[in-house]
Write a protein that holds these residues in place. Sequence first.
Motif, PDB file in Angstrom:
ATOM      1  N   PHE A  16       0.835  -1.198   0.000  1.00  0.00           N
ATOM      2  CA  PHE A  16       0.000   0.000   0.000  1.00  0.00           C
ATOM      3  C   PHE A  16       0.875   1.256   0.000  1.00  0.00           C
ATOM      4  O   PHE A  16       0.649   2.199  -0.769  1.00  0.00           O
ATOM      5  CB  PHE A  16      -0.924  -0.040   1.216  1.00  0.00           C
ATOM      6  CG  PHE A  16      -1.918   1.095   1.304  1.00  0.00           C
ATOM      7  CD1 PHE A  16      -2.328   1.808   0.191  1.00  0.00           C
ATOM      8  CD2 PHE A  16      -2.467   1.430   2.542  1.00  0.00           C
ATOM      9  CE1 PHE A  16      -3.252   2.837   0.292  1.00  0.00           C
ATOM     10  CE2 PHE A  16      -3.392   2.459   2.654  1.00  0.00           C
ATOM     11  CZ  PHE A  16      -3.781   3.168   1.528  1.00  0.00           C
ATOM     12  N   LEU A  55       1.054   4.201  -2.866  1.00  0.00           N
ATOM     13  CA  LEU A  55       0.854   5.618  -2.580  1.00  0.00           C
ATOM     14  C   LEU A  55       2.033   6.469  -3.050  1.00  0.00           C
ATOM     15  O   LEU A  55       1.870   7.661  -3.351  1.00  0.00           O
ATOM     16  CB  LEU A  55       0.644   5.832  -1.082  1.00  0.00           C
ATOM     17  CG  LEU A  55      -0.648   5.275  -0.489  1.00  0.00           C
ATOM     18  CD1 LEU A  55      -0.622   5.376   1.027  1.00  0.00           C
ATOM     19  CD2 LEU A  55      -1.866   6.008  -1.053  1.00  0.00           C
ATOM     20  N   THR A  79      -4.655   8.456  -0.448  1.00  0.00           N
ATOM     21  CA  THR A  79      -4.769   7.490   0.650  1.00  0.00           C
ATOM     22  C   THR A  79      -6.218   7.052   0.832  1.00  0.00           C
ATOM     23  O   THR A  79      -6.496   5.869   1.061  1.00  0.00           O
ATOM     24  CB  THR A  79      -4.263   8.098   1.975  1.00  0.00           C
ATOM     25  OG1 THR A  79      -4.870   9.381   2.152  1.00  0.00           O
ATOM     26  CG2 THR A  79      -2.753   8.229   1.992  1.00  0.00           C
ATOM     27  N   ALA A  80      -7.140   8.012   0.710  1.00  0.00           N
ATOM     28  CA  ALA A  80      -8.564   7.711   0.872  1.00  0.00           C
ATOM     29  C   ALA A  80      -9.288   7.631  -0.462  1.00  0.00           C
ATOM     30  O   ALA A  80     -10.214   6.837  -0.632  1.00  0.00           O
ATOM     31  CB  ALA A  80      -9.220   8.767   1.766  1.00  0.00           C
ATOM     32  N   LYS A  96      -7.028   4.997  -3.466  1.00  0.00           N
ATOM     33  CA  LYS A  96      -6.113   3.866  -3.347  1.00  0.00           C
ATOM     34  C   LYS A  96      -6.365   3.068  -2.072  1.00  0.00           C
ATOM     35  O   LYS A  96      -6.102   1.863  -2.037  1.00  0.00           O
ATOM     36  CB  LYS A  96      -4.663   4.345  -3.397  1.00  0.00           C
ATOM     37  CG  LYS A  96      -4.227   4.825  -4.781  1.00  0.00           C
ATOM     38  CD  LYS A  96      -2.745   5.207  -4.807  1.00  0.00           C
ATOM     39  CE  LYS A  96      -2.315   5.633  -6.207  1.00  0.00           C
ATOM     40  NZ  LYS A  96      -0.872   6.006  -6.245  1.00  0.00           N
ATOM     41  N   GLY A  97      -6.872   3.716  -1.029  1.00  0.00           N
ATOM     42  CA  GLY A  97      -7.175   2.989   0.199  1.00  0.00           C
ATOM     43  C   GLY A  97      -8.142   1.848  -0.025  1.00  0.00           C
ATOM     44  O   GLY A  97      -7.866   0.700   0.353  1.00  0.00           O
ATOM     45  N   VAL A 149     -14.116   4.910   3.587  1.00  0.00           N
ATOM     46  CA  VAL A 149     -13.100   5.754   4.226  1.00  0.00           C
ATOM     47  C   VAL A 149     -13.753   6.782   5.139  1.00  0.00           C
ATOM     48  O   VAL A 149     -14.959   7.023   5.086  1.00  0.00           O
ATOM     49  CB  VAL A 149     -12.213   6.447   3.172  1.00  0.00           C
ATOM     50  CG1 VAL A 149     -11.497   5.402   2.328  1.00  0.00           C
ATOM     51  CG2 VAL A 149     -13.033   7.372   2.274  1.00  0.00           C
ATOM     52  N   ASP A 168     -11.473  13.021   5.622  1.00  0.00           N
ATOM     53  CA  ASP A 168     -10.236  12.573   4.982  1.00  0.00           C
ATOM     54  C   ASP A 168      -9.555  13.640   4.130  1.00  0.00           C
ATOM     55  O   ASP A 168      -8.486  13.388   3.573  1.00  0.00           O
ATOM     56  CB  ASP A 168     -10.507  11.332   4.122  1.00  0.00           C
ATOM     57  CG  ASP A 168     -11.530  11.580   3.014  1.00  0.00           C
ATOM     58  OD1 ASP A 168     -11.916  12.740   2.803  1.00  0.00           O
ATOM     59  OD2 ASP A 168     -11.953  10.604   2.363  1.00  0.00           O
ATOM     60  N   ASN A 177      -6.012  12.123   3.951  1.00  0.00           N
ATOM     61  CA  ASN A 177      -5.579  11.085   4.879  1.00  0.00           C
ATOM     62  C   ASN A 177      -6.587   9.953   4.965  1.00  0.00           C
ATOM     63  O   ASN A 177      -7.770  10.113   4.651  1.00  0.00           O
ATOM     64  CB  ASN A 177      -5.348  11.680   6.269  1.00  0.00           C
ATOM     65  CG  ASN A 177      -6.643  12.165   6.907  1.00  0.00           C
ATOM     66  OD1 ASN A 177      -7.363  11.407   7.546  1.00  0.00           O
ATOM     67  ND2 ASN A 177      -6.954  13.453   6.707  1.00  0.00           N
ATOM     68  N   LEU A 178      -6.105   8.817   5.408  1.00  0.00           N
ATOM     69  CA  LEU A 178      -6.936   7.645   5.689  1.00  0.00           C
ATOM     70  C   LEU A 178      -6.772   7.281   7.151  1.00  0.00           C
ATOM     71  O   LEU A 178      -5.648   7.058   7.628  1.00  0.00           O
ATOM     72  CB  LEU A 178      -6.521   6.467   4.805  1.00  0.00           C
ATOM     73  CG  LEU A 178      -7.212   5.132   5.118  1.00  0.00           C
ATOM     74  CD1 LEU A 178      -8.704   5.216   4.796  1.00  0.00           C
ATOM     75  CD2 LEU A 178      -6.571   3.984   4.335  1.00  0.00           C
ATOM     76  N   MET A 201      -6.681   4.752   9.992  1.00  0.00           N
ATOM     77  CA  MET A 201      -6.333   3.334   9.918  1.00  0.00           C
ATOM     78  C   MET A 201      -7.440   2.437  10.455  1.00  0.00           C
ATOM     79  O   MET A 201      -7.564   1.286  10.039  1.00  0.00           O
ATOM     80  CB  MET A 201      -5.011   3.063  10.647  1.00  0.00           C
ATOM     81  CG  MET A 201      -3.795   3.692   9.963  1.00  0.00           C
ATOM     82  SD  MET A 201      -3.690   3.326   8.174  1.00  0.00           S
ATOM     83  CE  MET A 201      -3.547   1.534   8.189  1.00  0.00           C
ATOM     84  N   TYR A 250      -9.332   1.576   7.499  1.00  0.00           N
ATOM     85  CA  TYR A 250      -8.680   0.551   6.689  1.00  0.00           C
ATOM     86  C   TYR A 250      -9.108  -0.833   7.173  1.00  0.00           C
ATOM     87  O   TYR A 250      -9.459  -1.717   6.383  1.00  0.00           O
ATOM     88  CB  TYR A 250      -7.163   0.699   6.784  1.00  0.00           C
ATOM     89  CG  TYR A 250      -6.374  -0.401   6.116  1.00  0.00           C
ATOM     90  CD1 TYR A 250      -6.175  -0.407   4.741  1.00  0.00           C
ATOM     91  CD2 TYR A 250      -5.831  -1.447   6.866  1.00  0.00           C
ATOM     92  CE1 TYR A 250      -5.459  -1.420   4.115  1.00  0.00           C
ATOM     93  CE2 TYR A 250      -5.113  -2.461   6.257  1.00  0.00           C
ATOM     94  CZ  TYR A 250      -4.931  -2.444   4.888  1.00  0.00           C
ATOM     95  OH  TYR A 250      -4.217  -3.463   4.288  1.00  0.00           O
TER      96      TYR A 250
END
Length: 523
Positions: free
Chosen positions: A56, A60, A173-174, A177-178, A488, A492, A500-501, A503, A506
Amino acid sequence: MFSCRFSAPQFVAFFALAALVAVAEVGATADSARAEVPAAFDAALAKNQPQQLRDFLEFLALPNDAIVPADVAKNADWAKAAFERAGLTAQLLENNGRPMVYASRPAVPGRKTVLFYLHLDGQPVVPSRWHQASPWIPVLKARDDNGVFAAIPTERLTQGPIDPEWRLYGRATADDKGPIAMLLAVLTAMRDASIEPTVNVKVIVDSEEEKGSPSIAQVLATNKALLQSDALVICDSPQHPTNRATIVYGNRGVIGMALTVYGAKRAAHSGHYGNVIPNPAFGLARLLAGMKNDDGRVLIPGWYAGVTIDPRTRAILAGVPDDEAAIRKSFTVAALDRVAASPQEALQYPTLNIEGLGAAQIGDKAAAIIPDRAVAAMDIRTVPEIPGARLVAAFRAYIVAHGYTLLDREPTDAERLANPRLASLTTNTSAEVAVRGSADSAVGRWTRRALTNAFGSAPVEIRMSGATVPSADMVGELKVPFLLLPLVNADDNQHADDENLRMGNYVTGITALATLLREPFPA
């Protein structure tokens, strides 16, 4: 099928991450769930988790600006290889240098087929606005004693328990791709544990979503047999701000516009020509100021005509647990627009938004001039009841009614001399169509039951998202029922700096997808 139950006041290990993930119970949020999954899947997910997170981070680190084809192509190559590592057959779908990715598991006769949609491209970045060295170097952060997010070693993701309140910062991240990383983790663990999903799984990863997916209809038409399925699940957009599991049954469309009001052909000295040469910025300001009232309602005639909220719909909207005070606090504003009785009801109406304004320069670059033009970048978010073309026509009529000659290009000298009020309007209508599905569809019942089983309570169900994804093109081409499955966190910062993501999301995203793929699909 999976079921989820736990309650503990301390950090606890849950859902297949065992000692790798520590979770604080937060009331009735999604993090208060524990999925009881087959032991083999549990073990496979725990074993794979460090490598999945390293992958991951590698993903990113690939720049994915939607307007840079070379970067998008590198991301597509990475995604294709990642789905192959997860045990799927994968290929690139040609798209003028921005390939999309298609992946699938071997089909089992008699099972329904579900197509999962995600996207690998991202919004442009302004690196100087990010609180890290680069938006493409993911940074792990935790709240310090003052409640401020501060960097901690990213290696901690793979070296011990994961605090669900940690945030991973970086572009995409959100969004989105998250969710790709979550789906890869689930599919890899199922492969390693020899666990079959209850449905045939197909995946399409878009390469142009942040540009409005202008080519997806053509890609779908070219590969229609490959992508044909019984249902479409779109893994994009954030969950409800409560962070509870969420289902969204539709989304608005979007029309981009640029409105330019023209002044003199060249800028003029504000001392020599002030009170002589008209300033187009004031003309644009007057036009814009008349478009909305103090409550935020659009005043352009006919803007909302066609949208009605019946008692049943209003009851559905009232079931969404929005907290207006929390929204105001989150954005630090004293009051919200009052387009309708509630935020959810407001989302059922078309919008009119100013994205940006331009007229010469400001700050230390400002000059004492009368600018030659003033420009407003704008957008309209459309709804299913009102064709986008009708909204654009109403907008044009408003400009003309205020005495402007309206073009769709730069004016000629003759046009400048003949028309004291001169403007142009250009539009981008590639994603203008809004679409809404049904909560009573098979995919709606399937997802609602799976999320209820996963988290021990019914998900938040939202009639229509305010954002835009290419649902209309996909549903129109494939003729399948659909929904959005957000995974997500709502805070974010997607599309902005410091994306941001969380966690914890996730982890719960993995829970949601794994449970969904084990839930029997309705007949």
